[in-house]
Design an enzyme around this catalytic site. Sequence first.
Site, PDB file in Angstrom:
ATOM      1  N   ARG A  46      15.570 -20.118   6.494  1.00  0.00           N
ATOM      2  CA  ARG A  46      14.669 -19.659   7.574  1.00  0.00           C
ATOM      3  C   ARG A  46      15.274 -18.555   8.437  1.00  0.00           C
ATOM      4  NH1 ARG A  46      13.718 -25.359   7.524  1.00  0.00           N
ATOM      5  NH2 ARG A  46      11.620 -25.821   6.732  1.00  0.00           N
ATOM      6  N   LYS A  59      10.610  -4.074   8.500  1.00  0.00           N
ATOM      7  CA  LYS A  59       9.655  -4.410   7.443  1.00  0.00           C
ATOM      8  C   LYS A  59      10.445  -4.750   6.181  1.00  0.00           C
ATOM      9  CE  LYS A  59       5.255  -2.079   8.278  1.00  0.00           C
ATOM     10  NZ  LYS A  59       4.329  -1.057   7.727  1.00  0.00           N
ATOM     11  N   GLU A  85       9.058  11.525   3.580  1.00  0.00           N
ATOM     12  CA  GLU A  85       8.979  10.646   4.751  1.00  0.00           C
ATOM     13  C   GLU A  85       9.393  11.401   6.016  1.00  0.00           C
ATOM     14  OE1 GLU A  85       7.660   7.771   4.891  1.00  0.00           O
ATOM     15  OE2 GLU A  85       7.881   6.734   2.981  1.00  0.00           O
ATOM     16  N   LYS A 100      10.767   6.609  14.937  1.00  0.00           N
ATOM     17  CA  LYS A 100      10.416   5.287  14.414  1.00  0.00           C
ATOM     18  C   LYS A 100      10.813   4.191  15.385  1.00  0.00           C
ATOM     19  CE  LYS A 100      10.010   2.434  10.388  1.00  0.00           C
ATOM     20  NZ  LYS A 100      10.173   2.280   8.933  1.00  0.00           N
ATOM     21  N   GLU A 113       2.815  -3.951  13.756  1.00  0.00           N
ATOM     22  CA  GLU A 113       1.751  -3.100  13.233  1.00  0.00           C
ATOM     23  C   GLU A 113       0.356  -3.576  13.614  1.00  0.00           C
ATOM     24  OE1 GLU A 113       0.617  -1.493   8.887  1.00  0.00           O
ATOM     25  OE2 GLU A 113       2.713  -1.180   9.430  1.00  0.00           O
ATOM     26  N   ARG A 132       1.904   1.508  15.069  1.00  0.00           N
ATOM     27  CA  ARG A 132       2.832   1.561  13.937  1.00  0.00           C
ATOM     28  C   ARG A 132       2.140   1.909  12.627  1.00  0.00           C
ATOM     29  NH1 ARG A 132       7.926  -2.494  12.480  1.00  0.00           N
ATOM     30  NH2 ARG A 132       8.485  -1.419  10.554  1.00  0.00           N
ATOM     31  N   ASN A 178       2.140   4.936   8.154  1.00  0.00           N
ATOM     32  CA  ASN A 178       1.654   4.807   6.784  1.00  0.00           C
ATOM     33  C   ASN A 178       0.902   6.045   6.297  1.00  0.00           C
ATOM     34  OD1 ASN A 178       2.584   2.120   6.216  1.00  0.00           O
ATOM     35  ND2 ASN A 178       0.996   1.376   7.604  1.00  0.00           N
ATOM     36  N   HIS A 227       0.489   6.726   2.587  1.00  0.00           N
ATOM     37  CA  HIS A 227       0.887   5.537   1.840  1.00  0.00           C
ATOM     38  C   HIS A 227      -0.285   4.826   1.159  1.00  0.00           C
ATOM     39  CE1 HIS A 227       4.582   6.318   3.950  1.00  0.00           C
ATOM     40  NE2 HIS A 227       5.175   5.279   3.415  1.00  0.00           N
ATOM     41  N   HIS A 236       0.645   4.435  -2.479  1.00  0.00           N
ATOM     42  CA  HIS A 236       0.850   3.137  -3.112  1.00  0.00           C
ATOM     43  C   HIS A 236      -0.060   2.957  -4.320  1.00  0.00           C
ATOM     44  CE1 HIS A 236       2.682   1.111   0.728  1.00  0.00           C
ATOM     45  NE2 HIS A 236       3.503   1.951   0.143  1.00  0.00           N
ATOM     46  N   HIS A 259       8.745   6.651  -4.742  1.00  0.00           N
ATOM     47  CA  HIS A 259       7.903   6.349  -3.590  1.00  0.00           C
ATOM     48  C   HIS A 259       7.602   7.608  -2.770  1.00  0.00           C
ATOM     49  CE1 HIS A 259       6.208   4.280  -0.152  1.00  0.00           C
ATOM     50  NE2 HIS A 259       7.140   4.785   0.637  1.00  0.00           N
TER      51      HIS A 259
END
Length: 358
Positions: A118, A140, A182, A224, A234, A238, A242, A245, A249, A262
């Site tokens: 955990r 993330k 990026e 960032k 997000e 935030r 993306n 993206h 993606h 990517h």
Amino acid sequence: MNTLQVELGERSYPIHIGANLLHQPDLLRQYLKTDKVVVITNQVVDVLYAALLRDMLDGVSVEFVVLPDGEQYKSLASFESIISHLLEIQAARDTTLIALGGGVVGDLTGFVAACYQRGIPFIQMPTTLLSQVDSSVGGKTAVNHPLGKNMIGAFYQPRAVIIDTMTLCSLPKREFAAGMAEVIKYGVIYDDSFFRWLEENQQGLKGKNQALLQQMIHRCCEIKADIVAKDEKEHGLRALLNLGHTFGHAIEAEQGYGNWLHGEAVATGIVLACEVAQRKEWMTESEVWRVKTLLGAFELPLTAPTGMGYEQFVRHMKHDKKVQDSRIRFVIPTGIGSAVVTDEVEEALLKDLLNASS
């Protein structure tokens, strides 16, 4: 060395940026909870930098887990193999994980750290431009699934991010260019003056001038860190990170993870988002041209893969994390330096754009 802070209350942490930080053991050791460390890396980075890290950890009980290199290994299978190794060596909550590598290693290590018992501490030591300016910062963590990228993960912050810019000297040209996608993203969504700076300094950046690289990485991390401090999980702001993206993606999933890097997919996604903006009269033709020109200067792809049209894109975009009430949401620029998240992109516009690009 430059240092900035990600301000998240009790979970705040520093980002250290500089040359030869892999030669400064005291910098790393201050973030170790105990002398028990497991380093997660891949086969390429292991050959280049594992010996340096072993020297930094002299006297510490350290284990290395070396994964194959490639986006296809950012998977539940890799996650399970690392968890199994931690169980076999009886790692406990006082064990610190170190992610030494690019975005795949960082995302995977962070997800393992979030889940094992955990939550155990981890440190990001990113070695690629993409991971230094983006994926190592913000907490993330995730793995991919055949039906969608980064669909299984958690928000989990590192204890520190240590960025040695000298690792970029060994980075292949294609990987460096992927990271620049990026970088350019930050200028498009948040800072027009930074975008102009990138235009003016592109030759020095291509030559991997250390002073320019450190300045560039610092600004990206600064942007960032500011966004993450305001919206860690997000819920709004935030999501602007993306940009490109949603389209990107879809390209990665359709082409098979690892066939397009990517950053390459994101570059094409940024172009598509800008072309949406131009059609909606949110960006001028000259602004879109500037974005394409800067991306193209680093030899990034500007068009979708051959044969990939509206149907192929939408099949994957329906699994995007930003989908709400079955409506696909996009990050669309409203000029260089600003952007919005919107579901107001008409189907007819998308069909015309994506089928034309294929």
